[in-house]
Scaffold this motif. Structure first.
Motif, PDB file in Angstrom:
ATOM      1  N   ARG A  95       0.907  -1.082  -0.058  1.00 28.67           N
ATOM      2  CA  ARG A  95       0.004   0.115  -0.059  1.00 28.67           C
ATOM      3  C   ARG A  95       0.799   1.334  -0.017  1.00 28.67           C
ATOM      4  O   ARG A  95       0.692   2.094  -0.974  1.00 28.67           O
ATOM      5  N   SER A  96       2.123   1.364   0.785  1.00 30.48           N
ATOM      6  CA  SER A  96       2.817   2.513   0.830  1.00 30.48           C
ATOM      7  C   SER A  96       3.554   2.594  -0.476  1.00 30.48           C
ATOM      8  O   SER A  96       3.496   3.762  -0.970  1.00 30.48           O
ATOM      9  N   LEU A  97       3.871   1.873  -0.996  1.00 30.13           N
ATOM     10  CA  LEU A  97       4.638   1.698  -2.337  1.00 30.13           C
ATOM     11  C   LEU A  97       3.693   2.342  -3.464  1.00 30.13           C
ATOM     12  O   LEU A  97       4.105   3.262  -4.307  1.00 30.13           O
ATOM     13  N   VAL A  98       2.461   1.884  -3.319  1.00 32.05           N
ATOM     14  CA  VAL A  98       1.382   2.317  -4.407  1.00 32.05           C
ATOM     15  C   VAL A  98       1.214   3.892  -4.092  1.00 32.05           C
ATOM     16  O   VAL A  98       1.102   4.712  -5.106  1.00 32.05           O
ATOM     17  N   PHE A  99       0.750   4.184  -2.984  1.00 32.40           N
ATOM     18  CA  PHE A  99       0.258   5.546  -2.665  1.00 32.40           C
ATOM     19  C   PHE A  99       1.603   6.320  -2.797  1.00 32.40           C
ATOM     20  O   PHE A  99       1.338   7.573  -3.425  1.00 32.40           O
ATOM     21  N   THR A 100       2.679   6.131  -2.387  1.00 33.55           N
ATOM     22  CA  THR A 100       3.594   7.063  -2.670  1.00 33.55           C
ATOM     23  C   THR A 100       4.134   7.345  -4.128  1.00 33.55           C
ATOM     24  O   THR A 100       4.211   8.313  -4.583  1.00 33.55           O
ATOM     25  N   ALA A 101       4.159   6.137  -4.903  1.00 36.59           N
ATOM     26  CA  ALA A 101       4.378   6.419  -6.364  1.00 36.59           C
ATOM     27  C   ALA A 101       3.447   7.012  -7.077  1.00 36.59           C
ATOM     28  O   ALA A 101       3.446   8.062  -7.971  1.00 36.59           O
ATOM     29  N   HIS A 102       2.023   6.961  -6.612  1.00 38.51           N
ATOM     30  CA  HIS A 102       0.794   7.477  -7.249  1.00 38.51           C
ATOM     31  C   HIS A 102       0.734   8.937  -6.626  1.00 38.51           C
ATOM     32  O   HIS A 102       0.525   9.721  -7.713  1.00 38.51           O
ATOM     33  N   GLN A 103       0.773   9.337  -5.574  1.00 41.95           N
ATOM     34  CA  GLN A 103       0.340  10.751  -5.191  1.00 41.95           C
ATOM     35  C   GLN A 103       1.476  11.473  -5.019  1.00 41.95           C
ATOM     36  O   GLN A 103       1.433  12.678  -5.192  1.00 41.95           O
ATOM     37  N   TYR A 104       2.796  11.015  -4.773  1.00 44.03           N
ATOM     38  CA  TYR A 104       4.003  12.064  -4.923  1.00 44.03           C
ATOM     39  C   TYR A 104       4.387  12.133  -6.000  1.00 44.03           C
ATOM     40  O   TYR A 104       4.815  13.281  -6.678  1.00 44.03           O
ATOM     41  N   TYR A 105       4.481  11.232  -6.813  1.00 42.97           N
ATOM     42  CA  TYR A 105       5.251  11.191  -8.099  1.00 42.97           C
ATOM     43  C   TYR A 105       4.155  11.207  -9.227  1.00 42.97           C
ATOM     44  O   TYR A 105       4.587  11.233 -10.418  1.00 42.97           O
ATOM     45  N   GLY A 106       2.913  10.956  -9.078  1.00 36.95           N
ATOM     46  CA  GLY A 106       2.124  10.900 -10.257  1.00 36.95           C
ATOM     47  C   GLY A 106       2.249   9.765 -11.136  1.00 36.95           C
ATOM     48  O   GLY A 106       1.817   9.830 -12.126  1.00 36.95           O
ATOM     49  N   ILE A 107       2.747   8.817 -10.604  1.00 36.85           N
ATOM     50  CA  ILE A 107       2.898   7.372 -11.536  1.00 36.85           C
ATOM     51  C   ILE A 107       1.690   6.694 -11.492  1.00 36.85           C
ATOM     52  O   ILE A 107       0.788   6.516 -10.528  1.00 36.85           O
ATOM     53  N   ARG A 108       1.095   6.315 -12.739  1.00 40.48           N
ATOM     54  CA  ARG A 108      -0.136   5.750 -13.119  1.00 40.48           C
ATOM     55  C   ARG A 108      -0.119   3.986 -13.375  1.00 40.48           C
ATOM     56  O   ARG A 108      -1.073   3.615 -13.195  1.00 40.48           O
ATOM     57  N   THR A 109       1.138   3.625 -13.681  1.00 39.04           N
ATOM     58  CA  THR A 109       1.281   2.049 -14.083  1.00 39.04           C
ATOM     59  C   THR A 109       2.177   1.439 -13.127  1.00 39.04           C
ATOM     60  O   THR A 109       3.154   1.522 -12.866  1.00 39.04           O
ATOM     61  N   ILE A 110       1.258   0.683 -12.167  1.00 41.71           N
ATOM     62  CA  ILE A 110       2.037  -0.064 -11.253  1.00 41.71           C
ATOM     63  C   ILE A 110       1.436  -1.589 -11.210  1.00 41.71           C
ATOM     64  O   ILE A 110       0.129  -1.860 -11.233  1.00 41.71           O
ATOM     65  N   TYR A 111       2.407  -2.468 -11.565  1.00 36.34           N
ATOM     66  CA  TYR A 111       2.157  -3.921 -11.659  1.00 36.34           C
ATOM     67  C   TYR A 111       2.516  -4.549 -10.206  1.00 36.34           C
ATOM     68  O   TYR A 111       3.544  -4.253  -9.682  1.00 36.34           O
ATOM     69  N   GLY A 112       1.648  -5.497  -9.960  1.00 33.67           N
ATOM     70  CA  GLY A 112       1.752  -6.242  -8.661  1.00 33.67           C
ATOM     71  C   GLY A 112       2.191  -7.822  -9.383  1.00 33.67           C
ATOM     72  O   GLY A 112       1.111  -8.442  -9.694  1.00 33.67           O
ATOM     73  N   ASP A 367       4.086  -1.239  13.738  1.00 34.10           N
ATOM     74  CA  ASP A 367       4.605  -1.999  12.498  1.00 34.10           C
ATOM     75  C   ASP A 367       4.133  -1.379  11.131  1.00 34.10           C
ATOM     76  O   ASP A 367       4.930  -1.379  10.164  1.00 34.10           O
ATOM     77  N   ASN A 368       2.933  -0.911  11.512  1.00 31.80           N
ATOM     78  CA  ASN A 368       2.140  -0.281  10.174  1.00 31.80           C
ATOM     79  C   ASN A 368       2.968   1.036   9.861  1.00 31.80           C
ATOM     80  O   ASN A 368       3.081   1.429   8.846  1.00 31.80           O
ATOM     81  N   VAL A 369       3.064   1.639  10.873  1.00 32.73           N
ATOM     82  CA  VAL A 369       3.757   3.069  10.836  1.00 32.73           C
ATOM     83  C   VAL A 369       5.296   2.714  10.059  1.00 32.73           C
ATOM     84  O   VAL A 369       5.701   3.415   9.095  1.00 32.73           O
ATOM     85  N   PHE A 370       6.108   1.860  10.637  1.00 34.26           N
ATOM     86  CA  PHE A 370       7.292   1.285  10.106  1.00 34.26           C
ATOM     87  C   PHE A 370       7.467   0.922   8.816  1.00 34.26           C
ATOM     88  O   PHE A 370       8.027   1.461   8.115  1.00 34.26           O
ATOM     89  N   CYS A 371       6.000   0.293   8.410  1.00 36.21           N
ATOM     90  CA  CYS A 371       6.122  -0.266   7.032  1.00 36.21           C
ATOM     91  C   CYS A 371       5.916   0.727   6.079  1.00 36.21           C
ATOM     92  O   CYS A 371       6.361   1.111   4.796  1.00 36.21           O
ATOM     93  N   LEU A 372       5.088   1.899   6.473  1.00 37.61           N
ATOM     94  CA  LEU A 372       4.454   3.072   5.566  1.00 37.61           C
ATOM     95  C   LEU A 372       6.024   3.734   5.315  1.00 37.61           C
ATOM     96  O   LEU A 372       6.105   4.078   4.317  1.00 37.61           O
ATOM     97  N   MET A 373       6.970   3.969   6.382  1.00 42.05           N
ATOM     98  CA  MET A 373       7.887   4.852   6.105  1.00 42.05           C
ATOM     99  C   MET A 373       8.945   3.928   5.296  1.00 42.05           C
ATOM    100  O   MET A 373       9.590   4.649   4.336  1.00 42.05           O
ATOM    101  N   LEU A 374       9.095   2.506   5.367  1.00 38.81           N
ATOM    102  CA  LEU A 374       9.677   2.013   4.616  1.00 38.81           C
ATOM    103  C   LEU A 374       9.433   1.931   3.261  1.00 38.81           C
ATOM    104  O   LEU A 374      10.267   2.221   2.086  1.00 38.81           O
ATOM    105  N   GLY A 375       8.064   1.902   2.821  1.00 38.31           N
ATOM    106  CA  GLY A 375       7.677   1.937   1.358  1.00 38.31           C
ATOM    107  C   GLY A 375       7.986   3.344   0.764  1.00 38.31           C
ATOM    108  O   GLY A 375       8.194   3.570  -0.315  1.00 38.31           O
ATOM    109  N   GLN A 376       7.817   4.419   1.593  1.00 37.25           N
ATOM    110  CA  GLN A 376       7.894   5.737   1.135  1.00 37.25           C
ATOM    111  C   GLN A 376       9.414   5.862   0.783  1.00 37.25           C
ATOM    112  O   GLN A 376       9.765   6.362  -0.149  1.00 37.25           O
TER     113      GLN A 376
END
Length: 433
Positions: A95-112, A367-376
């Motif tokens: 979730r953190s990876l997706v939100f940071t890529a999308h909201q901070y950088y405007g990236i629209r194509t994200i594959y899982g 742990d959720n806070v920790f993961c959020l920061m790691l993803g960002q």
């Protein structure tokens, strides 16, 4: 500390960062200055050792957003893959990876990519998921990973071919040391082809055993859940005549979960870990004395402990290349029952193996806070053009570490260190050597 040099901490880059960072967030985020680094070590004896060898002090890059980035966000395609066993917090990382890529950088194509590295081999037939903020909005409250996971490698050439076909510029790899070795193979294949693909690792190990990293995500959640299991084992032990609660926890080579859960629970009488070999002829008489004195006992054993005591069958290995362990919990239960039978003493052993239940729980709030920061931190590192690195937590900071460094060995409990000495003091047990 001389085994880690200044040059060991240099992070590879794909090229010069020329683009201005696009900030779509409403609030201001301070950029990390490139020359603002922290010391790799923090003890005076380490400084003295480097000084004695006239060696340059090793420095770590701080994680975080940069003013200049390497990739044009409008053209970036991102991939995410989760590998190895389950661990609390995997979904929060995604979730953190997706939100940071999308909201901070405007990236629209994200594959899982699904089910580990298998999802990067098109011949396996697992098409990737398309991810966006809506599809991952509530997954942080769930255990497991929406992408699935698996163990074992795939051929680097095949995976890079697939990344090229999809036009992926950034791949986030979430996994343990075996996964990171696979990611290193990917970076080497990418470099051989002179491709501009950033490979960024997010270290995942519920055992907290990745080298040079102070804390890995999911570890705190695992300790919390293990503590609940130990409390149940304690009640079972107290509710039976000469009751013995025996709990087996994760810890192939490192006993961090067992040791920390033992301390957190405050009811463990014996903690057995891989780093501290023990003898049955020392341990069992001590257990007998405890039962005669208090009429109940709680034992916590890490899965990798006491493997030298169990008659070995033909060695078998899992898909990650790890040797399959014998069940030390079942072995200990049998040895305890036989010992007390020989002594003509009643003993009621309650054996609990909660490993899979612990791996699959939702993460704690911290742990959720920790993961959020790691993803960002991972997204910012990738967009700056860094590669062949992991984001990790060391000396109270999120930092960049080369993959070559964190795959050197597995971190273990220091037998003469504070944690293990506290375990011995708290349980009152001997070392049984």
């Amino acid at each position: 500390m001389q085994d880690v040099l200044f040059t060991d901490l240099i992070i590879p880059r794909l090229g010069v960062a020329k683009f201005d960072a696009v900030k779509t967030l409403s609030h201001k985020v301070d950029d990390i200055r490139e020359d603002n680094q922290i010391l790799f070590c923090r003890h005076s004896v380490d400084f003295q050792e480097y000084a004695a060898h006239q060696a340059k002090l090793p420095l770590l890059e701080l994680a975080g957003p940069r003013a200049k980035i390497f990739f044009n966000p409008r053209r970036v395609k991102v991939g995410i893959v989760t590998c190895g066993g389950l661990c609390p917090g995997l979904n929060t990382i995604i979730r953190s990876l997706v939100f940071t890529a999308h909201q901070y950088y405007g990236i629209r194509t994200i594959y899982g990519f699904r089910y580990g590295y298998s999802g990067l081999n098109p011949r396996v037939g697992l098409p990737p998921l398309k991810l966006d903020p809506d599809s991952v909005d509530n997954i942080h409250a769930q255990g497991g990973t929406i992408l699935g996971s698996s163990r074992g490698p795939q051929e680097a050439k095949v995976m890079v071919d697939y990344l090229e076909t999809l036009g992926v510029n950034v791949l986030f790899v979430v996994g343990g040391d075996g996964t990171m070795r696979g990611a290193l193979d990917l970076t080497q294949e990418v470099a051989k082809r002179r491709l501009a693909i950033a490979i960024i690792g997010i270290p995942k190990t519920i055992d907290n055993d990745i080298a040079f990293i102070g804390r890995s995500f999911g570890f705190e959640s695992a300790v919390e859940e293990a503590t609940r299991v130990i409390a149940a084992a304690h009640m079972e032990a107290k509710g039976a005549v000469n009751g013995i609660g025996l709990v087996k926890l994760m810890g192939r080579e490192s006993g961090f979960i067992a040791a920390n859960a033992a301390l957190a629970s405050c009811v463990v009488n014996f903690c057995l870990i891989p780093e501290s070999p023990f003898r049955l002829d020392k341990f069992l008489p001590d257990l007998e004395r405890r039962i005669k004195r208090r009429h109940h006992a709680v034992i916590v054993v890490a899965e990798g402990a006491g493997q030298d005591l169990i008659p070995q069958t033909k060695a078998a290995f899992d898909k990650s290349g790890n040797k399959r362990l014998q069940d030390i919990g079942a072995f200990l239960k049998n040895e305890i029952v036989q010992y007390f039978t020989r002594k003509k003493l009643e003993a009621n052993v309650r054996y609990i193996d909660p490993s899979y239940a612990i791996r699959s729980v939702a993460p704690t709030g911290d742990d959720n806070v920790f993961c959020l920061m790691l993803g960002q931190s991972a997204v910012h590192a990738a967009m700056s053009g860094r590669t062949a690195m992991v984001v990790g937590h060391r000396n109270e900071h999120f930092v960049h570490l080369p993959m070559t460094l964190v795959t050197r060995f597995r971190k273990k409990i220091e037998i003469h260190g504070r944690v293990w000495r506290t375990v011995l003091d708290t349980t009152g047990q001997a070392e049984y050597k």
